[in-house]
Design an enzyme around this catalytic site. Structure first.
Site, PDB file in Angstrom:
ATOM      1  N   HIS A  35     -13.596  31.670 -75.043  1.00  0.00           N
ATOM      2  CA  HIS A  35     -14.772  30.347 -75.661  1.00  0.00           C
ATOM      3  C   HIS A  35     -14.883  29.083 -73.799  1.00  0.00           C
ATOM      4  O   HIS A  35     -13.605  29.012 -73.126  1.00  0.00           O
ATOM      5  CB  HIS A  35     -13.643  29.901 -76.292  1.00  0.00           C
ATOM      6  CG  HIS A  35     -13.882  27.853 -77.004  1.00  0.00           C
ATOM      7  ND1 HIS A  35     -12.723  27.039 -76.525  1.00  0.00           N
ATOM      8  CD2 HIS A  35     -14.795  27.373 -77.396  1.00  0.00           C
ATOM      9  CE1 HIS A  35     -13.243  26.232 -77.358  1.00  0.00           C
ATOM     10  NE2 HIS A  35     -14.708  26.299 -77.381  1.00  0.00           N
ATOM     11  N   HIS A  44     -19.566  19.875 -72.297  1.00  0.00           N
ATOM     12  CA  HIS A  44     -19.383  19.904 -74.362  1.00  0.00           C
ATOM     13  C   HIS A  44     -19.025  18.488 -74.088  1.00  0.00           C
ATOM     14  O   HIS A  44     -19.869  18.010 -75.196  1.00  0.00           O
ATOM     15  CB  HIS A  44     -17.539  20.656 -73.799  1.00  0.00           C
ATOM     16  CG  HIS A  44     -17.457  20.462 -75.519  1.00  0.00           C
ATOM     17  ND1 HIS A  44     -16.665  18.858 -76.159  1.00  0.00           N
ATOM     18  CD2 HIS A  44     -17.114  21.136 -76.584  1.00  0.00           C
ATOM     19  CE1 HIS A  44     -16.118  19.511 -77.133  1.00  0.00           C
ATOM     20  NE2 HIS A  44     -16.656  20.228 -77.186  1.00  0.00           N
TER      21      HIS A  44
END
Length: 260
Positions: A27, A69
């Site tokens: 991730h 992000h």
């Protein structure tokens, strides 16, 4: 409809979509062990044997695909405010590693092109999450898909595109229909299978809390692969993989060893 009672409209025994990817996916590079969405994180994840990386991509103010992000720069860089107010040249000057720890101070925010060079040179696979700044969904989906199409041209295994934004996935499909797509869902709505069909996805990518053996089986029966995020407990990871999960996204690259 609850996650334990998937749509009965799924066709029986559809052939499963190809899935040339590893079952274990790091991730944002290496989760929390290195600064997320950086090449340093990917190198760290690779040191634990991970061969596939998930990361977030959005556009700079001048249209360059770069890894980040959040909609704003504040949490993971030395910058402030919306990413899309700055050009690539301005973003390249930011420190995207010092927030994590002194060892990573000075780590730059990578472009998608830089990630393509690193992963392709080392035989690694990627899951590109299209993460538009709000209001730029269609433009970001199309731009990132076109970049991916070019940067991975000739690759034996194409990048997997995913997004929570159906608008972004529709735009990606329009410009690069042959690149595989996965729909990200935090909660499974009643029509989740219909959404996958409409977007011509190859996979569901869901919050792992929404998954059980029945949901995974229903997706497979309808011809879709199943990935999930973000699983950091080894026992839960083993349970999901026993149920037939195709892709497990984790921060815990040090606790959950990738399969051979």
């Amino acid at each position: 409809m609850s996650a334990s009672n998937p749509s009965s409209s799924a066709p029986a025994a559809a052939s499963l979509a190809p899935w040339p990817y590893p079952r274990h996916i790091a991730h944002r590079g290496a989760g929390k062990l290195a600064p997320e969405n950086t090449l340093a994180a990917m190198r760290h994840g690779a040191s634990f044997g991970y061969r596939m990386f998930e990361f977030d991509v959005k556009l700079s103010g001048d249209g360059r695909a770069m890894l980040l992000h959040d909609a704003t720069l504040d949490r993971t860089t030395s910058g402030r405010g919306r990413m899309d107010t700055l050009t690539f040249a301005e973003l390249a000057q930011l420190d995207a590693g010092g927030w994590h720890s002194p060892a990573y101070a000075g780590e730059p925010m990578p472009t998608l092109a830089a990630v393509a060079r690193y992963t392709r040179a080392n035989g690694l696979h990627v899951n590109i999450e299209i993460k538009p700044v709000p209001g730029t969904e269609a433009r970001t989906g199309a731009a990132v898909a076109l970049d991916a199409l070019s940067l991975w041209a000739g690759a034996e295994v194409p990048p997997l595109l995913s997004s929570f934004s159906e608008v972004a996935l529709e735009a990606a499909r329009a410009v690069a229909p042959d690149l595989p797509r996965a729909l990200l869902l935090d909660r499974l709505p009643a029509d989740w299978l219909e959404r996958l069909r409409r977007l011509e996805c190859v996979a569901l990518d869901a919050n792992h809390r929404e998954l059980n053996a029945q949901v995974i089986a229903a997706a497979h029966e309808a011809g879709f692969r199943v990935a999930c995020y973000t699983v950091n407990d080894p026992a839960r990871a083993a349970q999901l993989l026993d149920w037939g999960l195709d892709g497990l996204i984790t921060d815990a690259v040090d606790l959950i060893p990738p399969s051979a």
